[in-house]
Write an enzyme that holds these catalytic residues in place. Sequence first.
Site, short mmCIF file in Angstrom:
data_model
loop_
_atom_site.label_atom_id
_atom_site.label_comp_id
_atom_site.label_asym_id
_atom_site.label_seq_id
_atom_site.Cartn_x
_atom_site.Cartn_y
_atom_site.Cartn_z
N CYS A 28 48.26 7.97 -95.53
CA CYS A 28 48.87 6.81 -94.87
C CYS A 28 50.35 7.13 -94.71
O CYS A 28 50.86 8.09 -95.27
CB CYS A 28 48.76 5.56 -95.73
SG CYS A 28 47.09 5.16 -96.23
N TRP A 80 45.46 4.81 -93.23
CA TRP A 80 44.30 5.67 -92.96
C TRP A 80 43.35 5.35 -94.11
O TRP A 80 43.57 5.74 -95.25
CB TRP A 80 44.75 7.13 -92.99
CG TRP A 80 43.64 8.14 -92.97
CD1 TRP A 80 43.13 8.84 -94.03
CD2 TRP A 80 42.93 8.60 -91.82
NE1 TRP A 80 42.16 9.69 -93.61
CE2 TRP A 80 42.01 9.57 -92.27
CE3 TRP A 80 42.97 8.29 -90.46
CZ2 TRP A 80 41.15 10.23 -91.39
CZ3 TRP A 80 42.12 8.95 -89.60
CH2 TRP A 80 41.22 9.91 -90.06
N GLU A 104 32.48 30.85 -88.67
CA GLU A 104 33.64 29.98 -88.50
C GLU A 104 34.87 30.80 -88.09
O GLU A 104 35.66 30.37 -87.24
CB GLU A 104 33.89 29.19 -89.79
CG GLU A 104 35.11 28.30 -89.78
CD GLU A 104 35.13 27.24 -88.68
OE1 GLU A 104 34.12 27.05 -88.00
OE2 GLU A 104 36.19 26.63 -88.49
N HIS A 114 20.48 45.32 -85.91
CA HIS A 114 19.44 44.81 -84.99
C HIS A 114 20.02 44.52 -83.61
O HIS A 114 19.39 43.81 -82.82
CB HIS A 114 18.80 43.55 -85.58
CG HIS A 114 18.13 43.80 -86.90
ND1 HIS A 114 17.03 44.61 -87.02
CD2 HIS A 114 18.45 43.41 -88.16
CE1 HIS A 114 16.68 44.68 -88.30
NE2 HIS A 114 17.54 43.97 -89.01
#
Length: 608
Positions: free
Chosen positions: A2, A74, A482, A505
Amino acid sequence: MCGIIGYVGNEECAPILLEGLRRLEYRGYDSAGVAVHDGTQLNVRRAAGKLTALGDSLARSPVHGTTGIGHTRWATHGKPAERNAHPHVSGDIAVVHNGIIENHVELKHALRAKGREFLSDTDTEIVAHLVDIETTAGATLFEAVRATLKQLRGAYAIAVISKRDAHTLVLAKNASPLVLGVGDGVMLAASDVPALLAHSRDVIFLEDGELAEITREGARIETLAGAKVERAPVRITWSLMQAERGGYKHFMLKEIHEQPRAIEDTLRGRVSWEDASLEPAEMGISAADVAGIRRVVFLACGTSFHAALHGRYLLEGLARVPAVAELASEFRYRDPVIGAGDLVVAVSQSGETADTLAAAKEAKERGARILAVVNVQGSAIARMAHGTLYTHAGPEIGVASTKCFTAQLAALTMLAIHLGRCRDTLSADRAGALLREFVQIPNKMRTVLETAKHVETVARSILHTRDALFLGRGLSSAVALEGALKLKEISYVHAEGYAGGEMKHGPLALVDRDMPVVCLLPTDSTLEKMLSNVQEVRARDGNVIAVVDDETVAKDLATHTLRIPPTLEPFTPLLSIVPLQLLSYYVADLRGTDVDQPRNLAKTVTVE
Ligand code: F6R
């Protein structure tokens, strides 16, 4: 997260507080409020929604006075609503607060037993009551706040005003930011420097465990224990724009550096720092829920999906429950077999992603239990779920998710430990060892962040590449995905993340001397296998960049190493993603892309 602001001076303060809050709105924006002393009494005004709602309310019916406090919220405890907006009032006292009071439940019980009534669902309101009790008993505001702080556990930056004193504010800080602004016959306080710059460039940063009393004449600062603190102001030379990003060039870089704090806030109140135990009540899932679980299905998109993969690995490993991670955007379109006995964990930073919301709704209609892991309080996914485990990363502004991702990893790791304990698949000893390491992670992250300059050098070495590969096995395979997503979305370099074992692969065909291959090589159960995969890359002249916790591991293999501290296997991703975020950031910045708002992307994806 906040934002708080305070002003003691000679001018009408409501517009000053509002302007300060506008500079802090990045810290939270679901409701706002002010308390202004008009010389006789305190006038409190609060409004749900963005700051403009408070501005409109003050324009309709102004409050006057030259001393006041303000807050932009918040939500952490209690949904976004006017009654939960700050300031919170008890008797003559009004309080604004940023942080989480960990022992608020027991304090609330004790205050109720004394006949105190609560008007909000927040943890903050207890602070107003405690200070009011002390001042009513005769303490000065300063001493009343000190006595109150001694009863609190957790994180706070608070500003307190009393009806009995028209020219004084008391402030205190522990683990949440608070800075004082020194002007000519004016003193201010705020969560962050940008809120002060219009009135003062000379600031005093309060330290944890300190409290301050400010009047027009200046500040008196003491430690909680009563020692006097003399601290000269420092002159801020940043432009307003620089200051809003905390001096960082981009929000993304600032948010990467906020990660240790985001993890601490996500653990706070759920993992005890003192004895490294879990607080199950805060986990969003009851023992009865756990008993009925047959399978766990994670639903998510993008970066949150990578966090879900981490959750799946850990849940199977620690709680021995079958778990799958599904792309929410695919799940709905294949008539999934799902229903009673399935726990669906919907992972989303925004809590508004259309695909994740729709997939979770569908699962709910078919009888599954829904647990939301979201960052935004009161968001659509949190509202439709049976339970919610909030991440407390604070608002994320850069489009590329960083601190929300690591907060998700932390939340899902807590969940796995919690379920492991509930299902008795994880011994108390092992859980204790894990939790003891967990609370060390924020500091270990800080040491990784200190290597940023070195990561920038490595970024420079691959600046002109067209493609890159990221490889990891086990828990590191989600980190590889990610890392690749981060690089491609902000630098527009084509990047692929692969489980190391998949190289032979197909993707191995891509490797030549021009191909940077980022290899995750922490000392864990997959290291040996990963090293064989890296040998395959080296044999084709691939340019290996190794993330290691032991420099000797990649000695003859890597062109560059990125160092992380050793940790227990479940926590490795929390550390190893950090250099990859920094690498992407620096490649993008050096290439001159719009880091915070990459082309074609939006922060919240509300279309399917
Ligand atoms: C990438 C990124 C996206 C989001 C995805 C889901 O950096 O931020 O991939 O992770 O759009 O968003 P949330 O987590 O809000 O559901």
